[in-house]
Design an enzyme around this catalytic site. Structure first.
Site: not given
Ligand code: 3EB
Length: 328
Positions: A140, A147, A200, A213, A319
């Site tokens: 990942y 990306r 992050y 989000r 999720e």
């Molecule tokens: C998170 O909130 C959970 O890498 O495109 C959620 C939605 C998550 C999209 C992405 C990853 C992705 O981090 C993981």
């Protein structure tokens, strides 16, 4: 513009006047429609289903490099699926996945520019063995590197151009990326309970994920809300490791927070989690009954499509992603 509609469950021919741009289906769904369809190489826990995005009026279709697409003047569905020739965890597989991801996004961005739909709205990313290590880094995280580099290569600022997205581990199959992109930019929604994913810290990998989000997109008089994969994360940290029901409860709180933000941003429209459709990814098949019962209650009976998938952090057990139109 035309209103985007999700036709669901869906036969291989739409019954209404809509033209289908593309969609997705669980791997055991019958039939092969002639529109680009992203296969979910995942076990489903409901009757086999197919989902499709439709618009009214004329559409164009084509192929650009490895990308299949259908579009009208306002919105495009595109699908790129790339096999990893040497497998997912062989020596060099990490760098290969990074490069494949960067290439897939690069081709998507080029196509979007050519078609006059340069704004990513919603992306579904699936790859096998998402939590496996390759060349010393989780797959990942290699994906996230590729990306992000595709954005960097075009000088695209991730904070201004993040789509709604999901990234899940499939049980085999290619790297598969499907998206909806539009002539007009979407309106991004963040969750005040969570750090924006593109901010992050680097404990989650050398480059952060690129997603908002949620976004509001489509007919801006009546925008569709696309909610990204939503999990048991507060701030940037996983909470309730090992407790699937507590993770469901936290996920429901996050969904409600995102729907509330969208309702503030939605130009007088309201979005309600219990009037949305949800796709639920469950890491352990054994948890499905408990997750279904909990979320059916928490989301007041809203339709759920449950599948087994690996979530992109080892400690996340569930999720949820959602699509909603303005509440009636
Ligand atoms: C998170 O909130 C959970 O890498 O495109 C959620 C939605 C998550 C999209 C992405 C990853 C992705 O981090 C993981």
């Amino acid at each position: 513009m035309n209103r985007l509609q999700r036709l669901h469950p869906c036969p291989t021919r739409p019954s209404s006047i809509e033209q289908v741009l593309g969609g997705s289906a669980i791997a055991d769904a019958q039939g092969a429609p002639d529109w680009p369809e992203q296969t979910l190489h995942m076990t489903g826990f409901d009757a086999p289903w197919r989902e499709a995005w439709g618009v009214a009026g004329d559409i164009d279709a084509g192929q650009h490099g490895d990308v299949l697409w259908r579009a009208n003047q306002e919105v495009m569905f595109a699908l790129v699926e790339l096999e990893e020739p040497s497998g997912s965890t062989a020596k060099g597989a990490g760098e290969a996945l990074r490069a494949l991801t960067e290439r897939a996004y690069g081709q998507l961005f080029d196509l979007m520019a050519t078609q006059g739909t340069p704004h990513l709205w919603r992306v579904w990313n699936y790859l096998p063995d998402i939590n496996a290590e390759a060349d010393g880094l989780e797959r990942y995280r290699w994906f996230n590197l590729g990306r992000h580099q595709a954005y960097d290569a075009r000088g695209t600022a991730v904070a201004q151009h993040a789509p709604a997205a999901s990234a899940l581990g499939s049980a085999g199959g290619p790297l598969s990326i499907a998206c909806l992109a539009g002539r007009h930019p979407p309106r991004a929604i963040e969750n005040p309970r969570q750090v924006s994913a593109y901010h992050y810290p680097d404990q989650y990998g050398p480059r952060p994920p690129v997603f908002a989000r949620a976004v509001l997109a489509g007919d801006m008089g009546q925008p569709t809300l696309f909610v990204s994969g939503t999990a048991s994360i507060v701030g940037h940290e996983t909470v309730h490791a090992g407790d699937v029901l507590a993770q469901c409860a936290e996920t429901a709180r996050n969904l409600n927070a995102v729907f509330a933000e969208a309702s503030h941003a939605g130009g007088g429209h309201h979005y309600l989690a219990h009037q949305a459709e949800h796709r639920v990814y469950v890491r352990h098949s054994n948890d499905v009954a408990a997750v279904r019962a909990f979320l059916t209650d928490a989301l007041q009976g809203a339709p759920l499509a449950l599948v087994q998938a690996d979530v992109c952090r080892q400690d996340l057990l569930v999720e949820v992603e959602s699509v909603a139109n303005p509440a009636r």
